[in-house]
Design a protein around this motif. Sequence first.
Motif, short mmCIF file in Angstrom:
data_model
loop_
_atom_site.label_atom_id
_atom_site.label_comp_id
_atom_site.label_asym_id
_atom_site.label_seq_id
_atom_site.Cartn_x
_atom_site.Cartn_y
_atom_site.Cartn_z
N CYS A 238 0.32 -25.51 -0.01
CA CYS A 238 -0.70 -26.66 0.05
C CYS A 238 -2.16 -26.20 -0.29
O CYS A 238 -2.51 -24.96 0.07
N TYR A 240 -5.06 -27.64 0.88
CA TYR A 240 -5.85 -27.90 1.97
C TYR A 240 -6.18 -26.87 2.80
O TYR A 240 -7.01 -25.97 2.54
N CYS A 241 -5.77 -26.84 4.05
CA CYS A 241 -6.21 -26.09 5.16
C CYS A 241 -5.51 -24.61 5.12
O CYS A 241 -4.55 -24.26 4.27
N GLY A 244 -1.58 -23.19 5.52
CA GLY A 244 -0.80 -22.91 4.43
C GLY A 244 0.72 -22.93 4.45
O GLY A 244 1.82 -22.39 4.12
N CYS A 245 1.03 -24.41 4.54
CA CYS A 245 2.33 -25.01 4.47
C CYS A 245 3.01 -24.99 3.15
O CYS A 245 2.38 -25.23 2.19
N CYS A 273 0.89 -32.10 7.11
CA CYS A 273 0.25 -33.20 7.58
C CYS A 273 0.07 -34.25 6.66
O CYS A 273 0.63 -34.14 5.54
N GLY A 276 -1.31 -32.60 3.03
CA GLY A 276 -0.17 -32.05 2.24
C GLY A 276 0.68 -33.01 1.70
O GLY A 276 1.13 -32.88 0.51
S1 SF4 Z 1 0.00 -29.62 4.83
FE1 SF4 Z 1 -1.84 -30.09 6.19
S2 SF4 Z 1 -1.63 -28.51 7.62
FE2 SF4 Z 1 -0.40 -27.81 6.16
S3 SF4 Z 1 -1.75 -26.45 4.83
FE3 SF4 Z 1 -1.92 -28.65 4.07
S4 SF4 Z 1 -3.63 -29.72 4.91
FE4 SF4 Z 1 -3.08 -27.65 6.17
#
Ligand code: SF4
Length: 952
Positions: A238, A240-241, A244-245, A273, A276
């Motif tokens: 992922c 975003y945050c 690290g999904c 989330c 992602g």
């Molecule tokens: S899916 Fe959501 S929680 Fe997971 S890394 Fe992406 S932003 Fe973060």
Amino acid sequence: MTLDLPVRVPSFDVTVDGRAVRVPRGAMILEAVDAAQVDLPRLCRPDARAPLGACRTCLVEVEGAGGGGARLVAACHTPAAEGASIHTDGERAQRIRRGVLDLTIGMSRDGAGQGTAARHARAHGLAASSYRPRPRAPRDETNLFFTLDMADCILCGRCVDACQRTQHIGAIGINGRGPTAHVGVAFDAAWEDSICTSCGQCVSQCPTGALMPKRGLPARASGREVETSSVTETETTCPYCGVGCGLSVRVENDRIAWVDGMPDNQSSQGMTCVKGRFGLEFAQSPDRLTHPLIRRGGKGGALERSTWDEALDLVARKFVASLGSFAGIASAKATNEDGYVMQKFVRAVMGTNNIDHCSRLCHAPSVVALQEMVGSGATSNSYADYDIAGTLLVVGSDTAQNHPVIASRLRRAVEDRGAAMIVVNPIRIDLCDVAEIHLQPHPGTDVALFNAMAHVILDEGLWDAAFVEARTEGFEAWRRVVEQVTPEEAERRCGVPADDIRRAARLYARPRPGRDGAARGSCLIWGMGVTQHTNGSDNARALINLALLTGQVGGPGNGISPLRGQNNVQGCSDSGCLPNSLPGYEPYDGPAHAKYEAAWGVDLPRAMGMQSTHMIDAMVEGTLRTMYVVGENPLISDPYLAHTRDAFASLDFLVVQDIFMHETAEMADVVLPAASFAEKYGTFTNSERRVQLVRPFLPAPGEAREDWAITAEIARRVQRILERPVHGFDYAGAGAIFDEMASLMPIIAGLSHGRLEREGGLQWPVPDDGHPGTPTLFEAEFASGRGRFIAVEQGPPAAELPSRRFPYTLITGRSLYHWHTGVITRRVPGLLGQVPVVAVDMHPADAASLGFAEGDAVQLATRRGEIVAELHVDTRMRRGELFVPFVQLQGVAVNFLTNDALDVPSGIPEFKACAVRVERPGTPARAGRGPREQRKGRAPVGPGGLRPGDER
Ligand code: SF4
Ligand code: SF4
């Protein structure tokens, strides 16, 4: 031939349709069927949890297990017996399964069914149901990301299980009874009015397409079953945050069709989330930058399309002209490989350590404190430790908003495994629903609170004397300080009741045992509520002292975890994008200097570089004339934006390399289009030090190129102009860059892209090829040998305290539905639809006292500027405190208000506290801008936190 399952002993053989397979003792028949690679329906079987055994579509016949003739059993929840002969293809089982599937698709809107159910129906000879369609309820379209069509629902409960037992949110259930039973949110409200976070876990589990994403998918495919030959599926990480999904991205005709979690990803365990799952659309936005742009006609001119050659030549010439007054900002959204090449260029070609990244704005104080106290700036443990901890101390982290998948793991630890949670946060965050203790210190007073907790632990003999004796230093000097800080004294400073401080201290030092009575550990987890203060480093030090005092570090179920913000902020630091260290955190003025000089074939600078927050001052002062900004938008992410804008405007030459146009790019002299994570190969390193592969699944738009390739080409052109040997930047690809990194950085010496492909993500340090990675740091000793107590005292809580003119305290942070400055998430219609404007959260009593109501436009003013935002009345807030996320929406950004006063050791600005006034829009500004030192909050602080010129 025997098909082996992954080895688990003891195991035994069974046969499935005549094929022998080996299964572990305790396995269900369905595992044997899967091992034999038979595609058996299992409509109600959750991916990651215990079987429900409700739908009967996995019926098989079994002989020899327990004697007698062939029995019909549900494969999902019937244990396999040694020697059993399992038949999936018998006439009786097929006929009954066909009947169940006929009924199932008969409930669908068109009688043909959706997704998995439709596929299995066709495999059983059913193109359409033999039942007449039932009367239809209207589709529920109230969720922005997906629809619920009860016509297609078979009430298997997988969605409810996903929401309640995987994500631990509990937004949906089966409402009604008998013929009125249906899936819905509480009280059958609209989804948007519920606690649903739109994570899509329920959609991923729906076998019939009753829950269906609104965008991206072909019309007749459910989230898990895209049935066309043009579909590709790519596993990646992922963007975003910092959780690290792992994401599995399905693409059809170069468009993203669906994103699923990866159950075997150890960081995310199949979860995602909303960002992602539904937030990757930005990569295919028509707004993507596709060609280089050059500003023609001087500073007042316009950005116009150019060729790569023209743009890169111009950049190289200007960079050469700026030698000695140059700095670079690397991107924590880009890969490790991108970051490594960027810092190598800045150091080896531009001859300066002026390289930094957004870690300066989030966890720089954590890194300072961790390096001083334990010798390594990264989290010590793994997310898996949260799962087995007895106590979870969550400080300054609105985890459900910032790290949603970790929030799910934390809720699971409490609800399923009996952990105790202590939340420390001025705001009543979502995790408070499951917390045992919620401490609400005044912003900036954490040191008093943590020192008082240490005082209690010492006073009541709850500390680990053996650990302190064997593994730490500096204890006595530190003890003399905290002995002065009684809970009652701390209560006066931080506002937390003394008894609550005692309870929290006891619960942290004596973590809740397991349900079997076994001892467990305490995990210390913190976010930017700790760090984004002018005393951020002291806050982090006071926290780490607690872990050293109690020995809650280096073991299973304990540890110290600063949750990293951006997807690759850990990796960007690891790769050397810091002004004070080479890759792998080796000091630029230590022995590693010679290693890098030999490897890169150049003399490297020895003077420490500038922190990004000091670059702003250097621009204004004229010592920094040229900037190369990659994948960041400081004109929204930095504090005191009016000042930041003046600083950038004063530059001679600004190059921005990014995937979208944004506020900083609009000021640039050259804009270079970069490939996004969706279009390149490389690695990200997440918050638990796990290095994971990023793989391309879309073509790059237009002429966009990978960041490392752009930087390398600039490096070659600069070398040519400087008439130096052109070398060191001819990489065949990201794999070659990673190999060079591994050859120089001991923490990843045993890693390569090939190994990550074979084994999945691994946690550094990985010192050699055979090393399995390091889930837990400091098991036997700290990186610095002994852990070091550092005494800290509570100073002024903030550079700027509430006054008569500015009576509220403004707290900033992130929101679930946007990312950072919003450059990316504004390009995702669902995310923007969820949060289209900047809102200010305020306690209802404060709103009432000011005569404002929910949804009103209000003007917020500080000594640095004004913004107008929408009022959100919120009982999560305390009186006197306001919260605004730092995303820019419709031109409104809270960083026009924030204070650029800095925490001296780390250089982080004070995003979490400044004094603000709330008024009706259009109220003329009353606060003149004072002398610069006053605006910057750097003047000496007087009694009560006042500065010269302030008035009550
Ligand atoms: S899916 Fe959501 S929680 Fe997971 S890394 Fe992406 S932003 Fe973060
Ligand atoms: S989207 Fe997530 S939070 Fe909402 S109902 Fe589904 S699983 Fe629950």
